[in-house]
Design a protein around this motif. Structure first.
Motif, PDB file in Angstrom:
ATOM      1  N   ARG A  56       0.706  -1.346  -0.019  1.00  0.00           N
ATOM      2  CA  ARG A  56      -0.133  -0.059   0.030  1.00  0.00           C
ATOM      3  C   ARG A  56       1.231   1.191  -0.204  1.00  0.00           C
ATOM      4  O   ARG A  56       0.354   2.338  -0.151  1.00  0.00           O
ATOM      5  N   ASP A  57       2.076   1.136  -0.066  1.00  0.00           N
ATOM      6  CA  ASP A  57       2.996   2.248   0.120  1.00  0.00           C
ATOM      7  C   ASP A  57       3.129   3.388  -0.928  1.00  0.00           C
ATOM      8  O   ASP A  57       2.496   3.184  -1.976  1.00  0.00           O
ATOM      9  N   ILE A  58       3.841   4.315  -0.933  1.00  0.00           N
ATOM     10  CA  ILE A  58       3.808   5.376  -1.872  1.00  0.00           C
ATOM     11  C   ILE A  58       4.495   4.749  -3.059  1.00  0.00           C
ATOM     12  O   ILE A  58       4.394   5.850  -4.317  1.00  0.00           O
ATOM     13  N   ARG A  59       4.999   3.670  -3.184  1.00  0.00           N
ATOM     14  CA  ARG A  59       5.563   3.230  -4.678  1.00  0.00           C
ATOM     15  C   ARG A  59       4.512   3.055  -5.537  1.00  0.00           C
ATOM     16  O   ARG A  59       4.747   2.863  -6.807  1.00  0.00           O
ATOM     17  N   ARG A  60       3.063   3.074  -5.173  1.00  0.00           N
ATOM     18  CA  ARG A  60       2.022   3.031  -6.311  1.00  0.00           C
ATOM     19  C   ARG A  60       1.962   4.332  -6.721  1.00  0.00           C
ATOM     20  O   ARG A  60       1.327   4.589  -7.917  1.00  0.00           O
ATOM     21  N   LEU A  61       2.423   5.234  -6.114  1.00  0.00           N
ATOM     22  CA  LEU A  61       2.568   6.818  -6.844  1.00  0.00           C
ATOM     23  C   LEU A  61       3.673   7.150  -7.511  1.00  0.00           C
ATOM     24  O   LEU A  61       3.546   7.712  -8.426  1.00  0.00           O
ATOM     25  N   VAL A  62       4.698   6.758  -6.885  1.00  0.00           N
ATOM     26  CA  VAL A  62       6.174   7.360  -7.634  1.00  0.00           C
ATOM     27  C   VAL A  62       6.547   6.422  -8.484  1.00  0.00           C
ATOM     28  O   VAL A  62       7.526   6.722  -9.237  1.00  0.00           O
ATOM     29  N   ALA A  63       5.916   5.094  -8.768  1.00  0.00           N
ATOM     30  CA  ALA A  63       6.375   4.174  -9.498  1.00  0.00           C
ATOM     31  C   ALA A  63       5.105   3.421 -10.016  1.00  0.00           C
ATOM     32  O   ALA A  63       4.073   3.973  -9.754  1.00  0.00           O
ATOM     33  N   GLN A  64       5.114   2.443 -10.686  1.00  0.00           N
ATOM     34  CA  GLN A  64       4.015   1.773 -11.198  1.00  0.00           C
ATOM     35  C   GLN A  64       3.901   0.222 -10.281  1.00  0.00           C
ATOM     36  O   GLN A  64       3.477  -0.793 -11.021  1.00  0.00           O
ATOM     37  N   ALA A  65       4.042   0.362  -9.117  1.00  0.00           N
ATOM     38  CA  ALA A  65       4.198  -0.836  -8.152  1.00  0.00           C
ATOM     39  C   ALA A  65       2.534  -1.447  -8.413  1.00  0.00           C
ATOM     40  O   ALA A  65       1.523  -0.662  -8.222  1.00  0.00           O
ATOM     41  N   SER A  66       2.257  -2.738  -8.050  1.00  0.00           N
ATOM     42  CA  SER A  66       1.079  -3.111  -8.123  1.00  0.00           C
ATOM     43  C   SER A  66       0.492  -3.187  -6.917  1.00  0.00           C
ATOM     44  O   SER A  66       1.115  -3.029  -5.691  1.00  0.00           O
ATOM     45  N   VAL A  67      -0.989  -3.274  -6.768  1.00  0.00           N
ATOM     46  CA  VAL A  67      -1.773  -3.423  -5.679  1.00  0.00           C
ATOM     47  C   VAL A  67      -2.058  -4.778  -5.269  1.00  0.00           C
ATOM     48  O   VAL A  67      -2.345  -5.523  -6.231  1.00  0.00           O
ATOM     49  N   PHE A  68      -1.960  -5.067  -4.089  1.00  0.00           N
ATOM     50  CA  PHE A  68      -2.118  -6.745  -3.638  1.00  0.00           C
ATOM     51  C   PHE A  68      -3.205  -6.691  -2.699  1.00  0.00           C
ATOM     52  O   PHE A  68      -3.157  -6.408  -1.519  1.00  0.00           O
ATOM     53  N   PRO A  69      -4.582  -6.813  -3.369  1.00  0.00           N
ATOM     54  CA  PRO A  69      -5.612  -6.624  -2.296  1.00  0.00           C
ATOM     55  C   PRO A  69      -5.724  -7.528  -1.319  1.00  0.00           C
ATOM     56  O   PRO A  69      -5.438  -8.770  -1.588  1.00  0.00           O
ATOM     57  N   ILE A  70      -6.494  -7.393  -0.177  1.00  0.00           N
ATOM     58  CA  ILE A  70      -6.269  -8.120   1.114  1.00  0.00           C
ATOM     59  C   ILE A  70      -7.487  -9.521   0.580  1.00  0.00           C
ATOM     60  O   ILE A  70      -7.392 -10.502   0.963  1.00  0.00           O
ATOM     61  N   ALA A  71      -8.314  -9.277  -0.260  1.00  0.00           N
ATOM     62  CA  ALA A  71      -9.158 -10.088  -0.871  1.00  0.00           C
ATOM     63  C   ALA A  71      -8.302 -11.494  -1.275  1.00  0.00           C
ATOM     64  O   ALA A  71      -8.723 -12.701  -1.209  1.00  0.00           O
ATOM     65  N   GLU A  72      -7.313 -11.011  -2.003  1.00  0.00           N
ATOM     66  CA  GLU A  72      -6.317 -12.146  -2.591  1.00  0.00           C
ATOM     67  C   GLU A  72      -5.756 -12.681  -1.596  1.00  0.00           C
ATOM     68  O   GLU A  72      -5.545 -13.976  -1.653  1.00  0.00           O
ATOM     69  N   LYS A  73      -5.069 -12.019  -0.681  1.00  0.00           N
ATOM     70  CA  LYS A  73      -4.405 -12.462   0.575  1.00  0.00           C
ATOM     71  C   LYS A  73      -5.269 -13.547   1.276  1.00  0.00           C
ATOM     72  O   LYS A  73      -5.278 -14.685   1.652  1.00  0.00           O
ATOM     73  N   ARG A  74      -6.597 -13.079   1.319  1.00  0.00           N
ATOM     74  CA  ARG A  74      -7.625 -14.288   1.899  1.00  0.00           C
ATOM     75  C   ARG A  74      -7.667 -15.345   1.182  1.00  0.00           C
ATOM     76  O   ARG A  74      -7.722 -16.412   1.566  1.00  0.00           O
ATOM     77  N   ASN A  75      -7.732 -15.250  -0.240  1.00  0.00           N
ATOM     78  CA  ASN A  75      -8.094 -16.454  -1.194  1.00  0.00           C
ATOM     79  C   ASN A  75      -6.797 -17.238  -1.104  1.00  0.00           C
ATOM     80  O   ASN A  75      -6.626 -18.573  -1.070  1.00  0.00           O
ATOM     81  N   MET A  76      -5.409 -16.559  -0.826  1.00  0.00           N
ATOM     82  CA  MET A  76      -4.229 -17.481  -0.872  1.00  0.00           C
ATOM     83  C   MET A  76      -4.364 -18.159   0.633  1.00  0.00           C
ATOM     84  O   MET A  76      -3.796 -19.320   0.561  1.00  0.00           O
ATOM     85  N   ILE A  77      -4.724 -17.676   1.589  1.00  0.00           N
ATOM     86  CA  ILE A  77      -4.971 -18.206   2.685  1.00  0.00           C
ATOM     87  C   ILE A  77      -5.969 -19.498   3.032  1.00  0.00           C
ATOM     88  O   ILE A  77      -5.233 -20.541   3.609  1.00  0.00           O
ATOM     89  N   THR A  78      -7.074 -19.239   2.594  1.00  0.00           N
ATOM     90  CA  THR A  78      -7.891 -20.695   2.089  1.00  0.00           C
ATOM     91  C   THR A  78      -7.149 -21.686   1.445  1.00  0.00           C
ATOM     92  O   THR A  78      -7.401 -22.741   1.688  1.00  0.00           O
ATOM     93  N   ARG A  79      -6.541 -21.081   0.521  1.00  0.00           N
ATOM     94  CA  ARG A  79      -5.874 -22.273  -0.343  1.00  0.00           C
ATOM     95  C   ARG A  79      -4.648 -23.170   0.531  1.00  0.00           C
ATOM     96  O   ARG A  79      -4.415 -24.186   0.349  1.00  0.00           O
ATOM     97  N   LEU A  80      -4.385 -22.089   1.453  1.00  0.00           N
ATOM     98  CA  LEU A  80      -3.154 -22.909   2.458  1.00  0.00           C
ATOM     99  C   LEU A  80      -3.956 -23.831   3.352  1.00  0.00           C
ATOM    100  O   LEU A  80      -3.454 -24.939   3.476  1.00  0.00           O
ATOM    101  N   PHE A  81      -5.046 -23.444   3.548  1.00  0.00           N
ATOM    102  CA  PHE A  81      -5.880 -24.223   4.405  1.00  0.00           C
ATOM    103  C   PHE A  81      -6.271 -25.726   3.999  1.00  0.00           C
ATOM    104  O   PHE A  81      -6.218 -26.650   4.482  1.00  0.00           O
TER     105      PHE A  81
END
Lengths: 346, 322
Positions: A20-45
């Motif tokens: 979520r940091d400033i690299r989304r403004l000063v560079a073209q860093a990607s956004v990694f939404p929490i919804a996807e983190k949640r999906n990853m965690i359930t796949r871990l489960f």
């Protein structure tokens, strides 16, 4: 149906703030939404439950991952799947980095057989400082990630589960990592897993370092030529592997007068000319005093320590970093030992 | 982005003026002399200051119901603001706007706003004007986590992106939309996440840290001035008082505010950083503290002594003919 409470346990530590940091403004860093983190965690489960991991300990947080996992747990898992029991750690929530430290300590205290980390270099740095010899499975969800890799969570879950349940010996598949330790006025202060950089900027501010101006010295535990971020500066001059005994140490300078200019990808989409005055090998155990009189120290790309003329700082490369699972090695071991395939007797 | 000594002093004076203005209003409102509602900005000063330090006369801001800090940041006269809040005839808006409609177009402050989510469309308009006229100006909309859920906010984000406007959307997420936790009421995890849906960068900054806000704001203003389009910045911060003065705040934890004041106060953090870095001395900051205290004392005294608008003024300034 639930698994035995005495079955092995694992920690899953997902940083809600990563990405979520400033690299989304000063560079073209990607956004990694929490919804996807949640999906990853359930796949871990799914993977962990299938392998017999009984309990997953998770960090409590105020930013949504815990709530989303609770919501996921309220609905039945996909058919034929048994998920582990999920325990949210009893801990104060400050929505700051200290939460990650506390959660990692508590996971270790619960005797987990591994900690799966979802985050960037910064999150892994925090966990590494508390994990001891508990093996970390490193999954990237941050910005300039060098330490963790982008891996499919199901496979990472299988690897972590195979080791935690004792089906794959940890000694065969875990590697010890180097670490850069910084001492402030003779007291060990903090660590970096990949890069430690000093800058003449005075403030921690928005944390990330993305400008060439002010970069002063750079210490690298390893430097890969195809890396993103500060370690690419060394990696594009003199690559150093994770397994190599030493690291690198670079004095940086104004590109206008420096003998070497590296066009380095300091952040996603941000290629910047960096002047390099000198490149030297960094030997394990050798303490190097920082030359800047005042400024900030960035650990794994994020400004963390402000220092002034009265402070004396030194950096050391040590081989006492965290243990990380080599996912490919674990899965290869599983294949060779027929852990996940069987002959159909029918 | 180094700050000169003068800029550091200016930033501190701005934050301190906002703080003292709000702390004094908290006391004065309880006496019953101030008409209408007031919503105090105390605790959030680093946000308004971090952004407004980058602005000049070309730029315009749109504020919300919690608008005193933004107004002071954009250069509104403190005496006239205080008189306005007291409803006096010499107030910034003739005493007819009060706290929630305070405005000074001559300073580029387009107004506090009683409509939640009402500011962003105005900012889009100002940004469009700046773009069409080629002034190099930018527009900023300051709004809260509650307003971030409003349709007007979404429409404005969309329009600003479609028209590539020099517009900056600042979500001052203080954790509560009135009494409702943003963790409950904002469906995405960070309001900044919404930016990607509108094809613009969105970042989260520590709204208690002036230097973090200042740095991110500088990049967003630069991007806007260079014609690169809008940005959404979410400042995570806290307010020290209720949604409005008189709010019992039963939705907040015991000692929540006390702990915030003790641990992450933006003025304390600023003072500690600049003095430990030897850039400003305690004495220099103390002088500003004294000057600001005198300024606020004077503004209250003058406001109380000023006359109310005359009955003949009832309809003046209310309607405007274009």
């Amino acid at each position: 149906m639930s698994l035995d409470d005495h079955a092995p346990s694992i920690g899953v530590l997902a940083n809600p703030a990563a990405g979520r940091d400033i690299r989304r403004l000063v560079a073209q860093a990607s956004v990694f939404p929490i919804a996807e983190k949640r999906n990853m965690i359930t796949r871990l489960f799914s993977s962990l439950g299938m392998l017999g991991v009984g309990t997953v300990y998770m960090m409590s947080d105020g930013n949504g991952i815990a709530d989303r996992i609770r919501h996921a747990l309220e609905t039945p898992p996909p058919s034929d799947q048994i998920w582990p029991k999920v325990v949210f750690l009893d801990m104060p929530i400050e929505d700051r980095a200290v939460d990650t430290l506390v959660a990692a300590e508590k996971m270790v205290a619960h005797g987990v057989g591994g900690i799966i980390v979802l985050g960037g270099d910064g999150t892994h740095r925090l966990v590494a400082s508390r994990a001891g010899d508990v093996p970390i499975t490193a999954l990237s969800t941050g910005t300039n990630n060098v330490f963790p890799a982008m891996r499919e969570a199901s496979i990472a879950g299988l690897a972590a589960g195979l080791v935690a349940t004792g089906q794959v010996p940890v000694g065969d598949c875990a590697v010890r990592n180097k670490v850069l330790r910084v001492d402030v006025n003779g007291v060990e202060s903090d660590l970096a897993l990949v890069d430690l950089c000093t800058s003449t900027e005075l403030w921690i501010g928005s944390r990330a370092l993305w400008r060439a101006e002010g970069l002063d010295q750079l210490f690298l535990s390893f430097a890969e030529a195809d890396a993103i971020g500060l370690s690419s500066i060394g990696g594009l001059i003199r690559p150093v592997t994770r397994a190599a005994e030493g690291g690198l140490w670079l004095n940086l300078a104004d590109p206008a007068s420096a003998p070497i200019i590296v066009t380095a990808p300091l952040a996603p989409g941000l290629m910047i000319d960096i002047g390099v005055e000198a490149v030297q090998d960094l030997r394990p155990g050798e303490a190097i005093s920082l030359r800047a009189e005042r400024g900030v120290v960035a650990l794994d790309g994020e400004r963390e320590i402000e220092f002034s003329q009265t402070d004396k700082l030194a950096v050391r490369l040590e081989w006492d970093g965290p243990l990380t699972l080599d996912i490919s090695k674990v899965m290869t071991y599983a294949a060779e030992h027929e852990l996940l395939h069987r002959v159909n007797a029918n | 982005m180094p700050l000169s000594k003068d800029e550091l002093l200016k930033a501190y004076r701005m934050m301190k003026t906002i703080r003292e203005f709000e702390e004094r209003l908290h006391v004065e409102f309880a006496t019953g002399e101030i008409p209408g509602f007031v919503h105090l900005y105390a605790g959030e000063e680093a946000s308004a200051t971090g952004f407004c330090m980058h602005l000049d006369d070309r730029d315009k801001i749109a504020s919300n119901h919690r608008g005193h800090g933004h107004s002071i940041g954009k250069g509104c006269d403190v005496d006239a603001m205080m008189a306005e809040i007291y409803g006096r005839g010499n107030g910034l808006c003739g005493g007819k706007g009060g706290s929630m409609h305070i405005a000074d177009l001559s300073k580029g402050m387009m107004g506090a706003n009683g409509i939640v989510g009402g500011g962003s469309p105005l900012a889009c308009g100002a940004a469009l004007a700046a773009k069409q006229l080629g002034t190099g100006g930018v527009a900023i909309s300051f709004f809260g986590d509650g307003a971030s859920n409003q349709g007007t906010s979404m429409e404005s984000l969309n329009l600003a992106s479609v028209w590539n406007l020099p517009c900056i959307f600042v979500v001052e997420n203080n954790g509560y939309a009135e009494a409702t936790s943003s963790k409950y009421s904002v469906a995405c995890d960070d309001a900044a996440d919404r930016a990607s849906a509108f094809n613009m960068p969105g970042v989260v900054v520590d709204g208690h840290d002036f230097f973090a806000v200042y740095e991110a704001a500088g990049e967003a203003v630069k991007r806007a001035r260079e014609g690169k389009g809008p940005t959404l910045i979410e400042c995570k911060l806290n307010r020290y008082y209720g949604h409005f003065e008189g709010d019992a705040q039963t939705y907040r934890g015991k000692d929540e505010v006390k702990n915030l004041r003790a641990t992450i106060d933006c003025l304390d953090r600023f003072r500690a950083k600049v003095t430990s870095a030897d850039l400003l001395s305690e004495a220099e900051l103390d002088v500003i503290d004294g000057e600001v205290a005198a300024l606020i004392d004077g503004s209250v005294e003058k406001a109380k002594a000023a006359p109310m608008p005359a009955p003949a003024e009832l309809l003046t300034d209310v309607y405007i003919s274009y």
